[in-house]
Design a protein around this motif. Sequence first.
Motif, short mmCIF file in Angstrom:
data_model
loop_
_atom_site.label_atom_id
_atom_site.label_comp_id
_atom_site.label_asym_id
_atom_site.label_seq_id
_atom_site.Cartn_x
_atom_site.Cartn_y
_atom_site.Cartn_z
N HIS A 401 -16.46 -16.45 -22.16
CA HIS A 401 -15.68 -15.71 -21.42
C HIS A 401 -14.14 -16.63 -21.13
O HIS A 401 -13.13 -15.56 -20.66
N LEU A 402 -13.97 -17.51 -21.21
CA LEU A 402 -12.90 -18.22 -20.98
C LEU A 402 -11.82 -18.10 -22.11
O LEU A 402 -10.54 -17.71 -22.09
N ARG A 403 -12.32 -18.09 -23.49
CA ARG A 403 -11.72 -17.71 -24.31
C ARG A 403 -11.29 -16.18 -24.40
O ARG A 403 -10.12 -15.86 -24.84
N GLU A 404 -11.94 -15.30 -24.02
CA GLU A 404 -11.70 -13.99 -23.90
C GLU A 404 -10.64 -13.68 -22.84
O GLU A 404 -9.80 -12.91 -22.91
N GLN A 405 -10.82 -14.62 -21.73
CA GLN A 405 -9.59 -14.60 -20.63
C GLN A 405 -8.24 -15.09 -21.23
O GLN A 405 -7.28 -14.43 -21.07
N VAL A 406 -8.24 -15.91 -22.15
CA VAL A 406 -7.27 -16.42 -22.98
C VAL A 406 -6.54 -15.36 -23.79
O VAL A 406 -5.41 -15.02 -23.84
N GLN A 407 -7.38 -14.81 -24.41
CA GLN A 407 -6.89 -13.59 -25.25
C GLN A 407 -6.27 -12.17 -24.35
O GLN A 407 -5.11 -11.93 -25.11
N GLN A 408 -6.97 -12.11 -23.37
CA GLN A 408 -6.20 -11.05 -22.45
C GLN A 408 -4.87 -11.57 -22.08
O GLN A 408 -3.86 -10.71 -22.03
N PHE A 409 -4.84 -12.68 -21.82
CA PHE A 409 -3.52 -13.26 -21.21
C PHE A 409 -2.47 -13.06 -22.26
O PHE A 409 -1.01 -12.74 -22.09
N MET A 410 -2.88 -13.61 -23.67
CA MET A 410 -1.92 -13.56 -24.67
C MET A 410 -1.62 -12.34 -24.99
O MET A 410 -0.49 -12.07 -25.49
N GLN A 411 -2.60 -11.28 -24.95
CA GLN A 411 -2.34 -10.19 -25.22
C GLN A 411 -1.28 -9.26 -24.48
O GLN A 411 -0.18 -8.90 -24.95
N GLN A 412 -1.07 -9.73 -23.22
CA GLN A 412 -0.25 -9.27 -22.37
C GLN A 412 1.20 -9.93 -22.57
O GLN A 412 2.22 -9.41 -22.58
N SER A 413 1.24 -11.40 -22.84
CA SER A 413 2.41 -12.26 -23.03
C SER A 413 3.01 -11.63 -24.40
O SER A 413 4.28 -11.52 -24.34
N PHE A 414 2.24 -11.36 -25.30
CA PHE A 414 2.86 -11.05 -26.49
C PHE A 414 3.38 -9.48 -26.38
O PHE A 414 4.46 -9.22 -27.23
N LYS A 415 2.83 -8.77 -26.02
CA LYS A 415 3.37 -7.34 -25.71
C LYS A 415 4.51 -7.24 -25.04
O LYS A 415 5.51 -6.51 -25.40
N ASP A 416 4.88 -8.23 -24.07
CA ASP A 416 6.12 -8.38 -23.42
C ASP A 416 7.23 -8.71 -24.49
O ASP A 416 8.51 -8.62 -23.84
N ILE A 417 7.11 -9.09 -25.45
CA ILE A 417 8.21 -9.55 -26.37
C ILE A 417 8.11 -8.63 -27.77
O ILE A 417 8.79 -8.85 -28.58
N GLY A 418 7.42 -7.48 -27.63
CA GLY A 418 7.15 -6.47 -28.77
C GLY A 418 6.27 -6.83 -29.65
O GLY A 418 6.55 -6.12 -30.88
N VAL A 419 5.16 -7.23 -29.23
CA VAL A 419 4.08 -7.78 -30.30
C VAL A 419 2.58 -7.12 -29.88
O VAL A 419 2.27 -7.31 -28.71
N GLU A 420 2.07 -6.60 -30.77
CA GLU A 420 0.73 -5.92 -30.47
C GLU A 420 -0.15 -6.60 -30.83
O GLU A 420 -0.39 -6.76 -32.12
N MET A 421 -1.17 -7.20 -30.12
CA MET A 421 -2.40 -8.02 -30.57
C MET A 421 -3.68 -7.31 -30.04
O MET A 421 -3.94 -7.11 -28.63
N THR A 422 -4.45 -6.82 -30.75
CA THR A 422 -5.83 -6.17 -30.32
C THR A 422 -6.72 -7.49 -30.48
O THR A 422 -6.76 -8.28 -31.26
N ILE A 423 -7.97 -7.14 -29.65
CA ILE A 423 -8.85 -8.25 -29.67
C ILE A 423 -10.11 -7.44 -30.42
O ILE A 423 -10.57 -6.46 -30.06
N SER A 424 -10.53 -8.61 -31.23
CA SER A 424 -11.80 -8.32 -31.98
C SER A 424 -12.65 -9.12 -32.01
O SER A 424 -12.59 -10.10 -33.00
N ASN A 425 -13.66 -9.44 -31.03
CA ASN A 425 -14.67 -10.71 -31.40
C ASN A 425 -15.94 -10.19 -32.04
O ASN A 425 -16.45 -9.11 -31.71
#
Length: 557
Positions: A401-425
């Motif tokens: 669950h902590l890594r999953e929270q890291v992923q969600q945090f990264m997803q938003q941070s990358f979106k803010d610079i124009g990068v799309e990251m999808t999560i596929s665990n």
Amino acid sequence: MSKQERNQFPHPNRRQALGLMAATGASALLMPALLGREEALAAGKDKPSGQMVISFSQEPTVFNPHLLHIEVDEGIHYSVFNPLFDVDPDGKFTPSLAVEVPTVENGGISADGLTWKVKLRDGVKWHDGKPFTAEDVKFTLELMVDPNFRSWRRTGHEHVRDIKVVSPTEISWRMDKPFAPYPSILASTFIVPKHILGEAADKNTAPFNNAPVGTGPFKWSKRVAGDYIELAANEDYFGEGPYLERIVYKYIPDMTVMYTQFKTGDVDVLGLQWITADHYEEAKTLEGKVVDVVPNATIESVGFNMERPQFKDPAVRKALYHALDKKTIIEALYYGLPAPTESYMPQQSFYYNPDLPKQDYDPEKAKKVLDEAGWVPGADGIRAKDGVRLSFSNSTTAGNHLREQVQQFMQQSFKDIGVEMTISNLPPAVMWGDYWMLSKFDSVVVGINFITGPDPDTSDYFMSTSSGAKGGNGQNTWQYANPEVDRLLKEAGNLFVPEERRKLYFKIQEIMRTDLPFLPIYQYATVRGRKKGVEGFLPNINNRIDSWNVNTWRWAK
């Protein structure tokens, strides 16, 4: 601070380095851990009793220790098999199937490091009762470089020539060149039985791989896939222990559930991935439990598949690092326990480079880097260049669950610079199987212990020939290729003076920090938990798994 927390990776002098390992005193050979079974019983060796449940958040699935595998599988390997010698928490080599650790001083290794002679224990038996001999060692060393076998490591072993069985208890070989990391590689090379695996038509799919037979302190008992593995005491074990009648490795993929079962007493020892940082404050107050924070050589990172078009541009990797808020991840999600890092090398190592550039978290700088490299935002806000959208998936272990929270945090941070990251665990057995080993991912969040025992060699991870997806053997799953790194790794492997090797590993770290095939986040500070009354548990930063010495574990009387 405990002795383990103070532990530093060793750096021997020139003579010790040429010897490739420190000599073991004669008195050590008289310890119960090194006695034969009858002598140990005479010395008061206890009959195995009781059961201990050890939890892993990932399921061990690779039981042949020489097929491609990850750290969690070694929990089984250390229980069932033995190497010739092992590495203790202080970085010293200690005998296992060998009577003594070969050195220049005792004549086991020639002064030029090319000729090796290893004396083996007499009277050791495989779990099926057959005798262990030098033929098994020869078979294992040859198996590692068999072109028809999917060996997890050929590094070092490919230099072995002219293996000779001198007698059932003595073996010799020649190295085609001195190779400084080889002692540490041998310390993680478990010996397997020639009389079983050698008879298999295809050693990659042999029945042995699902029902292993070793010389270790515990025998294979049964496996319930997706649930647990049970091992029974080997009462003919040549060394210390085992003191437990059986051990159960329990697979609990949800980290919160694993911690809850530790609290309720269903789990006796928390193994990989231990107690998550968000439970630390409560865990250290639990009655009847022992909870410690222990440094670990594992590095958490965001890794890229360098063959994906999105990641071929170094500007993309650089921009993503500027957009990664490491400080918030460590402090908010991991409660400040881990140490931020810029390197793959553990900070306790003599070879750690402390002068690497510190990450500059700056989303605006990240945007500028991408702008200058020609990655232009589209109508949907996602950047693209030459028909390639800056979009990719990111994977890790489902249930962490902590890594999953890291992923969600990264997803938003990358979106803010124009990068799309999808999560596929994915479930661990799928995530760290061919998906990881054969580079089928786009990007990952992963923890890796890059080094072998105390040795700094990382050829298995960074050498261009170590990519399984490209037909190589090793764990270069990023498919990273840099001719300068290849050259430096080869040169460093031929040096035996630590100060000389250190300069080259410093340079390799500088190149990796520039190339960024993965983004280093932090070095693990793990929260270990066990019930009071568990004895023999000893953290070892030079090994990849807690149960490296499970033969000594027992319940207090």
